[in-house]
Motif scaffolding. Sequence first.
Motif, PDB file in Angstrom:
ATOM      1  N   SER A  60       0.868  -1.189   0.000  1.00  0.00           N
ATOM      2  CA  SER A  60       0.000   0.000   0.000  1.00  0.00           C
ATOM      3  C   SER A  60       0.897   1.229   0.000  1.00  0.00           C
ATOM      4  O   SER A  60       1.246   1.768   1.051  1.00  0.00           O
ATOM      5  CB  SER A  60      -0.902  -0.001   1.233  1.00  0.00           C
ATOM      6  N   PRO A  61       1.313   1.697  -1.188  1.00  0.00           N
ATOM      7  CA  PRO A  61       2.322   2.758  -1.263  1.00  0.00           C
ATOM      8  C   PRO A  61       1.820   4.150  -0.917  1.00  0.00           C
ATOM      9  O   PRO A  61       2.609   5.007  -0.529  1.00  0.00           O
ATOM     10  CB  PRO A  61       2.783   2.696  -2.722  1.00  0.00           C
ATOM     11  N   ILE A  62       0.514   4.410  -1.068  1.00  0.00           N
ATOM     12  CA  ILE A  62       0.030   5.785  -0.890  1.00  0.00           C
ATOM     13  C   ILE A  62      -1.482   5.780  -0.704  1.00  0.00           C
ATOM     14  O   ILE A  62      -2.151   4.817  -1.090  1.00  0.00           O
ATOM     15  CB  ILE A  62       0.415   6.668  -2.112  1.00  0.00           C
ATOM     16  N   ILE A  63      -1.983   6.849  -0.125  1.00  0.00           N
ATOM     17  CA  ILE A  63      -3.428   7.060   0.015  1.00  0.00           C
ATOM     18  C   ILE A  63      -3.748   8.463  -0.476  1.00  0.00           C
ATOM     19  O   ILE A  63      -2.966   9.401  -0.286  1.00  0.00           O
ATOM     20  CB  ILE A  63      -3.874   6.851   1.475  1.00  0.00           C
ATOM     21  N   LEU A  64      -4.894   8.600  -1.106  1.00  0.00           N
ATOM     22  CA  LEU A  64      -5.363   9.883  -1.618  1.00  0.00           C
ATOM     23  C   LEU A  64      -6.659  10.250  -0.895  1.00  0.00           C
ATOM     24  O   LEU A  64      -7.639   9.504  -0.963  1.00  0.00           O
ATOM     25  CB  LEU A  64      -5.608   9.770  -3.128  1.00  0.00           C
ATOM     26  N   SER A  65      -6.640  11.365  -0.167  1.00  0.00           N
ATOM     27  CA  SER A  65      -7.873  11.841   0.459  1.00  0.00           C
ATOM     28  C   SER A  65      -8.664  12.635  -0.572  1.00  0.00           C
ATOM     29  O   SER A  65      -8.098  13.228  -1.485  1.00  0.00           O
ATOM     30  CB  SER A  65      -7.557  12.724   1.668  1.00  0.00           C
ATOM     31  N   PHE A  66     -10.001  12.638  -0.424  1.00  0.00           N
ATOM     32  CA  PHE A  66     -10.791  13.467  -1.332  1.00  0.00           C
ATOM     33  C   PHE A  66     -12.175  13.736  -0.769  1.00  0.00           C
ATOM     34  O   PHE A  66     -12.650  13.060   0.153  1.00  0.00           O
ATOM     35  CB  PHE A  66     -10.888  12.833  -2.726  1.00  0.00           C
ATOM     36  N   GLY A  67     -12.814  14.740  -1.341  1.00  0.00           N
ATOM     37  CA  GLY A  67     -14.165  15.132  -0.947  1.00  0.00           C
ATOM     38  C   GLY A  67     -14.448  16.542  -1.432  1.00  0.00           C
ATOM     39  O   GLY A  67     -13.603  17.180  -2.067  1.00  0.00           O
ATOM     40  N   ARG A  68     -15.641  17.019  -1.127  1.00  0.00           N
ATOM     41  CA  ARG A  68     -15.959  18.408  -1.467  1.00  0.00           C
ATOM     42  C   ARG A  68     -15.088  19.325  -0.617  1.00  0.00           C
ATOM     43  O   ARG A  68     -14.986  19.138   0.599  1.00  0.00           O
ATOM     44  CB  ARG A  68     -17.432  18.690  -1.233  1.00  0.00           C
ATOM     45  N   PRO A  69     -14.489  20.338  -1.218  1.00  0.00           N
ATOM     46  CA  PRO A  69     -13.546  21.177  -0.465  1.00  0.00           C
ATOM     47  C   PRO A  69     -14.248  22.157   0.461  1.00  0.00           C
ATOM     48  O   PRO A  69     -15.323  22.666   0.153  1.00  0.00           O
ATOM     49  CB  PRO A  69     -12.797  21.931  -1.569  1.00  0.00           C
ATOM     50  N   ALA A  70     -13.611  22.401   1.607  1.00  0.00           N
ATOM     51  CA  ALA A  70     -14.056  23.455   2.526  1.00  0.00           C
ATOM     52  C   ALA A  70     -13.051  24.604   2.474  1.00  0.00           C
ATOM     53  O   ALA A  70     -12.895  25.350   3.438  1.00  0.00           O
ATOM     54  CB  ALA A  70     -14.187  22.905   3.940  1.00  0.00           C
ATOM     55  N   GLU A  71     -12.345  24.719   1.378  1.00  0.00           N
ATOM     56  CA  GLU A  71     -11.411  25.803   1.089  1.00  0.00           C
ATOM     57  C   GLU A  71     -11.377  25.960  -0.421  1.00  0.00           C
ATOM     58  O   GLU A  71     -12.060  25.219  -1.143  1.00  0.00           O
ATOM     59  CB  GLU A  71     -10.010  25.473   1.628  1.00  0.00           C
ATOM     60  N   ASN A  72     -10.633  26.919  -0.923  1.00  0.00           N
ATOM     61  CA  ASN A  72     -10.554  27.110  -2.368  1.00  0.00           C
ATOM     62  C   ASN A  72     -10.054  25.842  -3.052  1.00  0.00           C
ATOM     63  O   ASN A  72      -9.058  25.246  -2.628  1.00  0.00           O
ATOM     64  CB  ASN A  72      -9.623  28.270  -2.709  1.00  0.00           C
ATOM     65  N   LEU A  73     -10.769  25.441  -4.101  1.00  0.00           N
ATOM     66  CA  LEU A  73     -10.408  24.213  -4.803  1.00  0.00           C
ATOM     67  C   LEU A  73      -9.235  24.417  -5.751  1.00  0.00           C
ATOM     68  O   LEU A  73      -8.366  23.552  -5.874  1.00  0.00           O
ATOM     69  CB  LEU A  73     -11.623  23.697  -5.590  1.00  0.00           C
ATOM     70  N   TYR A  74      -9.184  25.569  -6.424  1.00  0.00           N
ATOM     71  CA  TYR A  74      -8.187  25.800  -7.456  1.00  0.00           C
ATOM     72  C   TYR A  74      -7.283  26.975  -7.115  1.00  0.00           C
ATOM     73  O   TYR A  74      -7.674  27.883  -6.377  1.00  0.00           O
ATOM     74  CB  TYR A  74      -8.864  26.093  -8.801  1.00  0.00           C
ATOM     75  N   ARG A  75      -6.093  26.949  -7.681  1.00  0.00           N
ATOM     76  CA  ARG A  75      -5.219  28.127  -7.644  1.00  0.00           C
ATOM     77  C   ARG A  75      -5.763  29.132  -8.660  1.00  0.00           C
ATOM     78  O   ARG A  75      -6.093  28.756  -9.787  1.00  0.00           O
ATOM     79  CB  ARG A  75      -3.787  27.757  -8.013  1.00  0.00           C
ATOM     80  N   ASP A  76      -5.825  30.391  -8.286  1.00  0.00           N
ATOM     81  CA  ASP A  76      -6.316  31.406  -9.220  1.00  0.00           C
ATOM     82  C   ASP A  76      -5.191  32.065 -10.011  1.00  0.00           C
ATOM     83  O   ASP A  76      -5.434  32.912 -10.869  1.00  0.00           O
ATOM     84  CB  ASP A  76      -7.133  32.481  -8.487  1.00  0.00           C
ATOM     85  N   ASP A  77      -3.952  31.630  -9.737  1.00  0.00           N
ATOM     86  CA  ASP A  77      -2.802  32.247 -10.404  1.00  0.00           C
ATOM     87  C   ASP A  77      -1.673  31.224 -10.432  1.00  0.00           C
ATOM     88  O   ASP A  77      -1.278  30.684  -9.389  1.00  0.00           O
ATOM     89  CB  ASP A  77      -2.366  33.500  -9.637  1.00  0.00           C
ATOM     90  N   ILE A  78      -1.139  30.945 -11.619  1.00  0.00           N
ATOM     91  CA  ILE A  78      -0.086  29.940 -11.752  1.00  0.00           C
ATOM     92  C   ILE A  78       1.172  30.317 -10.973  1.00  0.00           C
ATOM     93  O   ILE A  78       1.961  29.457 -10.582  1.00  0.00           O
ATOM     94  CB  ILE A  78       0.240  29.694 -13.239  1.00  0.00           C
ATOM     95  N   THR A  79       1.359  31.619 -10.700  1.00  0.00           N
ATOM     96  CA  THR A  79       2.544  32.042  -9.951  1.00  0.00           C
ATOM     97  C   THR A  79       2.491  31.580  -8.497  1.00  0.00           C
ATOM     98  O   THR A  79       3.497  31.662  -7.794  1.00  0.00           O
ATOM     99  CB  THR A  79       2.710  33.574  -9.998  1.00  0.00           C
ATOM    100  N   LYS A  80       1.338  31.086  -8.054  1.00  0.00           N
ATOM    101  CA  LYS A  80       1.212  30.618  -6.666  1.00  0.00           C
ATOM    102  C   LYS A  80       1.745  29.198  -6.474  1.00  0.00           C
ATOM    103  O   LYS A  80       1.801  28.711  -5.350  1.00  0.00           O
ATOM    104  CB  LYS A  80      -0.238  30.725  -6.209  1.00  0.00           C
ATOM    105  N   PHE A  81       2.115  28.543  -7.570  1.00  0.00           N
ATOM    106  CA  PHE A  81       2.824  27.271  -7.444  1.00  0.00           C
ATOM    107  C   PHE A  81       4.228  27.561  -6.908  1.00  0.00           C
ATOM    108  O   PHE A  81       4.955  28.385  -7.468  1.00  0.00           O
ATOM    109  CB  PHE A  81       2.962  26.585  -8.812  1.00  0.00           C
ATOM    110  N   ARG A  82       4.608  26.893  -5.839  1.00  0.00           N
ATOM    111  CA  ARG A  82       5.980  27.018  -5.339  1.00  0.00           C
ATOM    112  C   ARG A  82       6.794  25.864  -5.937  1.00  0.00           C
ATOM    113  O   ARG A  82       6.790  24.752  -5.429  1.00  0.00           O
ATOM    114  CB  ARG A  82       6.014  26.971  -3.806  1.00  0.00           C
ATOM    115  N   ARG A  83       7.445  26.141  -7.057  1.00  0.00           N
ATOM    116  CA  ARG A  83       8.174  25.115  -7.776  1.00  0.00           C
ATOM    117  C   ARG A  83       9.549  25.634  -8.190  1.00  0.00           C
ATOM    118  O   ARG A  83       9.765  26.831  -8.335  1.00  0.00           O
ATOM    119  CB  ARG A  83       7.398  24.688  -9.035  1.00  0.00           C
TER     120      ARG A  83
END
Length: 240
Positions: free
Chosen positions: A115-138
């Motif tokens: 069991s290498p990983i688990i993914l949580s999911f559901g309806r979000p109680a916070e913003n679902l999407y980034r509104d600006d690509i510059t907010k990716f910390r990469r």
Amino acid sequence: MPDLYDYIFKRKSVRKYDMTGLSELELDEMRGFADSLKPLYPSIKTACRIDSSVAVFCPVRAPHYISVFSENTEGYLENAGFMFQQLDLFLSSKGCGSCWLGLAKPISRVRGMASPIILSFGRPAENLYRDDITKFRRKDIAEISKGHDSRLEAARLAPSASNTQNWFFACGDDGRVDVYQKLFSNPVKAAMYGNFNRLDAGIAICHLYLATLHEGREFSFIKKDGAEEMKGYLYIGTVI
């Protein structure tokens, strides 16, 4: 395969959820999509299960969890990351938040499978999407690649354990992209993140796959003989 490419550029990890959960009809849609995931290595047996609870050793609580199971064999971590990132982005396309959980384990296992990983999911109680690509910390593209390929921006934005981004892409003039995992010199970090970074490499390759389809090109992945060795890096495979 639905077109998930655009969600690469706005998906984010969601850690706060509406705990009322999804309907059984919605969950059946998730199960149906999970049955259609493209593998990186078709010979590796995988399975997944939607659970309402898991053993979580981090502060994320969600109404649903996808417990990922895989035959424990060479390449299984990259394969799991590649496959279930497709599901991660599909959840995003359906208005669901999700988050990869390394510090979680299913309450019940599937015999003979890791069991290498688990993914949580559901309806979000916070913003679902980034509104600006510059907010990716990469990391900058020059730090994680050599050569040029139009698909690398999608791979650069892939999520990774603790945002380590331990991947490197060597681009050839023939359109091939050799994928490497950067190794930790610190043995503690190597033990802590090694397996997760193999899985992360699969997630990044998934983004390369979706970018390839977006450009109307055929996608293949191979482990080639005589791949260039890079000190401090592990060769994962080649996108062609």
